[in-house]
Design a protein around this motif. Sequence first.
Motif, short mmCIF file in Angstrom:
data_model
loop_
_atom_site.label_atom_id
_atom_site.label_comp_id
_atom_site.label_asym_id
_atom_site.label_seq_id
_atom_site.Cartn_x
_atom_site.Cartn_y
_atom_site.Cartn_z
N HIS A 214 17.92 53.45 40.25
CA HIS A 214 19.27 53.52 39.68
C HIS A 214 19.29 53.66 38.16
O HIS A 214 20.31 54.08 37.60
N LYS A 215 18.19 53.30 37.46
CA LYS A 215 18.23 53.28 36.00
C LYS A 215 18.50 54.66 35.40
O LYS A 215 19.25 54.79 34.44
N GLY A 216 17.84 55.65 35.97
CA GLY A 216 18.00 57.00 35.39
C GLY A 216 18.93 57.87 36.20
O GLY A 216 18.72 59.09 36.29
N GLN A 217 19.99 57.29 36.78
CA GLN A 217 20.85 58.04 37.70
C GLN A 217 21.54 59.22 37.03
O GLN A 217 21.79 60.25 37.67
N ARG A 218 21.80 59.10 35.75
CA ARG A 218 22.48 60.20 35.07
C ARG A 218 21.59 61.44 34.97
O ARG A 218 22.07 62.54 34.68
N TYR A 219 20.28 61.25 35.19
CA TYR A 219 19.34 62.38 35.09
C TYR A 219 18.89 62.88 36.46
O TYR A 219 18.02 63.75 36.54
N HIS A 220 19.48 62.34 37.55
CA HIS A 220 19.02 62.75 38.88
C HIS A 220 19.30 64.22 39.14
O HIS A 220 18.50 64.90 39.81
N GLU A 221 20.43 64.72 38.65
CA GLU A 221 20.71 66.14 38.84
C GLU A 221 19.66 66.99 38.14
O GLU A 221 19.17 67.98 38.70
N LYS A 222 19.31 66.59 36.94
CA LYS A 222 18.26 67.33 36.20
C LYS A 222 16.93 67.24 36.94
O LYS A 222 16.16 68.21 36.98
N GLN A 223 16.68 66.09 37.56
CA GLN A 223 15.40 65.90 38.22
C GLN A 223 15.21 66.81 39.41
O GLN A 223 14.07 67.13 39.78
N ILE A 224 16.31 67.24 40.03
CA ILE A 224 16.17 68.14 41.18
C ILE A 224 15.42 69.40 40.75
O ILE A 224 14.45 69.83 41.39
N SER A 225 15.83 69.98 39.65
CA SER A 225 15.17 71.19 39.15
C SER A 225 13.75 70.89 38.72
O SER A 225 12.84 71.71 38.93
#
Length: 835
Positions: free
Chosen positions: A588-599
Motif C-alpha cells: 500500500h505504501k507506493g499505491q500512487r505509483y502502481h499505475e506506473k509500475q504496470i508499464s
Amino acid sequence: QEDESEEEPKLKYERLSNGVTEILQKDAASCMTVHEKFLALGTHYGKVYLLDVQGNITQKFDVSPVKINQISLDESGEHMGVCSEDGKVQVFGLYSAEEFHETFDCPIKIVAVHPHFVRSHFKQFVTGGKKLLLYERGWMNRWKPSVLHEGEGNIRNVKWRGHLIAWANNMGVKILDMISKQRITNVPRDDISLRPDMYPCSLCWKDNLTLIIGWGNSVKICSVKERHASEMRDLPNRYVEIVFQFDTEFYISGLAPLCDQLVILSYVKEISEKTEVECCARPRLDIVQPLPESCEEISSDALTVRGFQENECRDYHLEYSEGESLFYIISPRDVVVAKERDQDDHIDWLLEKKKYEEALMAAEISQKTIKKHKILDIGLAYINHLVEKGEYDLAARKCQKILGKNTELWEFEVYKFKEIGQLKAISRYLPRRDPVLKPLIYEMVLHEFLESDYEGFATLIKEWPGDLYNNTIIVQAVVDHLKKDPQNRTLLRTLAELYTYDQRYGRALEIYLTLRHKDVFQLIHKHNLFSSIRDKIVLLMDFDSEKAVDMLLDNEDKISIDRVVEELENRPELQHVYLHKLFKRDHHKGQRYHEKQISLYAEYDRPNLLPFLRDSTHCPLEKALEICQQRNFVEETVYLLSRMGNSRSALKMIMEELQDVDKAIEFAKEQDDGELWEDLILYSIDKPPFITGLLNNIGTHVDPILLIHRIKEGMEIPNLRDSLVKILQDYNLQILLREGCKKILVADSLSLLKKMHRTQMKGVLVDEENICESCLSPILPSDASKSFNVVVFHCRHMFHKECLPVSNTVSPVQFCNICSAKHRGPGSAILEMKK
C-alpha cells in the motif's frame, strides 16, 4: 680452563686470593680442611692459618717448623686436630683452653677428631703413622691410647663419619665400626705397582653409610649395610657392598660427591711435543655419573694452577663444603675454588655464545633469583644482535615483548631503525595503545611508506587509530602525491579514510562513490549521511542496486519515496527495482505509483507482472488490460478479464490463444459457473483432444452425461475407453466417500448421545453451602431428621419443592425458572430428593 666448547660447563672457577696469595708467595700449601664457616690451611713451614671464605687470614698458629700433614675439624668447627712431619700431634679448642700435645718418634700423616668432639662423651681422635691409634679422654681428663690397627705399613688417610672410621694403608682400605669396635671390611687396592706415598688413596663419605674410594685410576663406591640376624654367627653385624666400580683415564688426586654424581680431581701426565718427554700437565676436574660397571662423563675441565708443571699426584688435594657445593683444589702454590654455576652464570654463558633467545627465556624464568643480569639489558642486546645479523623483522617483533611500555626505549629503537633504513620493518609492531608514542614517530613511518609503498601506507592508515598522528599533515601529504597521480585508487581510498577520521564525511563519500567502494553504505549508515546522498541516488543504484534499495527503504523517514522516484525518473529500470522492492515490503505504501509500475513490469520484469496484478488493490484494471492487450500478454489479459467479471471472454482467450484445455478446465473450476462449463463444452465438442481432457477432469464438477450426449456419431476420441473408466471410478469414489461420511456421522451422533446420557445420570452434590434460588435460604434444613423435598435441575440451580410454582396438570414436567427466563434452552428433567 680448557678451550671453549659448545657444551656449557657445570662449574665455574676462581682463585682463592687475599691472604692466601700472601701466604703462598713465601710458603707452600700442604693441606687444607673446609668448614662451612671458615677454612684451615696448613703449610710446608709448619703454619696453620684460619681463613674466611674470601681467603682473608683470621688467625695463625705456629705448630711446627716442618710440613703440616693433616688438619681435622669436628662438625661444630670448635676443635682442631693438627699433625706434622716431625711427629707432633695437637688437638685443641679454637674457643676454649682445652688442648692435647703429643710427639711421636715417626712422622704422623693423619689425624682425625671425632665428628662430635664438642660433646664430653665423644672426646676421641685417631692418629695415623705406622699404627692407627685411638685416643680417648677418660678419668681425671687423661688421654688413653689404644691401637686400632698396625702391621700393614703407614696409615695414609683416615675419614671419620658418625660411628664409622675408614682408613687406608699400603694394603688397602678398612672400615671400623666404633660401636662394636669391629672391623667390618677390607677393600684391597687394585694397582699394587703404584707407590702409595706418591699416589695416595682418596677417601670421602657421601653420607653416613656410603664411602667413596679413589686410588690410582680406580674408583669404588661402597655401601655399609646391616647384616640379617640369621647370618650373624661370629660375623660383624654390618658388612660392606661395592655398588659402583669403574676406572678413570688419569690418576686420582681427590674425590667429592655432588648429588648423585661424583667430582674427581685427576693428576695428568702427557708427552711434550717439543722434547717428547713425559711431563706434568694441568690437573683435571671431572664430573661423572657412576654406573654399575662404568661411568658417564658429564663435564671435564683442565685447571691452570700455578706451578702445575712441578707437581706430583700427592701434591693435589680436593676438599669440599657440603652445604654450598664448593670444591677447593689445593696445590702447593695455588688454591682454586670450583662452584656450581648459578642462573647468572648460565645466562653469561648463553650471552657469550650469542644465544640471546635462550638467555632471555632463562632470565624471565629466574627473574626473582638472578642478581647480575636484567631482563631489559639482555633484551636490548638481543635486538642489537638481530639488527647486526640483518634479521630486521624478527628484531622489530621482539621489540614488542622486550620494550613493553617504555616509550623512551621505543622511540630510541625507532630512530635506530630509521638510521639503517628499516622503518618499514618496525612499523607493524609499533604500540598503538598503552603506550602511545609521540605523533612525530608515527608520521615519520607514514611518510616513509608514502614515498615508496602506497599499499603499505593504506594498510597502516586502516590499522592505526586516527588519533596517533596529526591527520591534517598526512592528508596534505596524500593530496600532494595525488597531484602527481590523480587516478591512483589506493591513494584515493586512503584519502577517503583520512577524511572519515577527520569527520569530513561529505568528501569521503564523494571519493567512495567515485571509486564505487564497498564501504559506501557502511559510511552512510555509520555517520547518517542521508542528506548528502539525496542527489547521488542514481550513483548508488548504479554501484549496487540491491544494497542501495534496502538502505533507501530502511530510511524512508530521511529520504522519502517521492524523492527517490523523482531522482530515478530518467532511469526507469532502476525506478522499477526500487518500486518492486517497495511493493514487496508493503502493498500500500507506493499505491500512487502502481499505475506506473504496470508499464515498468511489462517492460523490465514480465514474470512479476501477474503476481503484481494479483496482489495490488490500487492498480487501475482498465489501464492494465490495455497494456497487456497491446503487448499480447495472454495470461495477464485472462486474469484481468476474469477479475473484471468478463469470464467468458477470458475462457475464450484461453481456448483460442493458449489452446490449453487443462488451463481452461482449471479456470472453469475456479469460477464455478455453469455457463462457463457450457461454453467450454460447446467449444470443445468438435475437438477430440479437448473432449478427452474434459472427460478426464470434469467428472467431479459437471455431469459427464451432458458432454457425452453431445458427442457426434462416428467421432474418434483418443483414449475414450480410459476416460470412461476414469469417470466411473470417480463416481464410485464419490459414492464410497458419501457412505463413509454417513457412517462417521451416525457413529459420532450415537457417541455424543451416550455421553449426554451418562452426564445427565451423574449425581449432583448438595451441601450446606447451596441455597434455594427462590427463597435464598440454605437448601438443606437445619434439622436433618425431618423429611424435605429439593428439586435440582441439570443446570445446577436448586429449589425447595414448595418454592416452585405449581406445575401444569397437563404436563407434569417442570422447568428451571431462571434458565427459562433467559431462554437458555431446556432445564428439563427434575431430580427429586427426599429425606
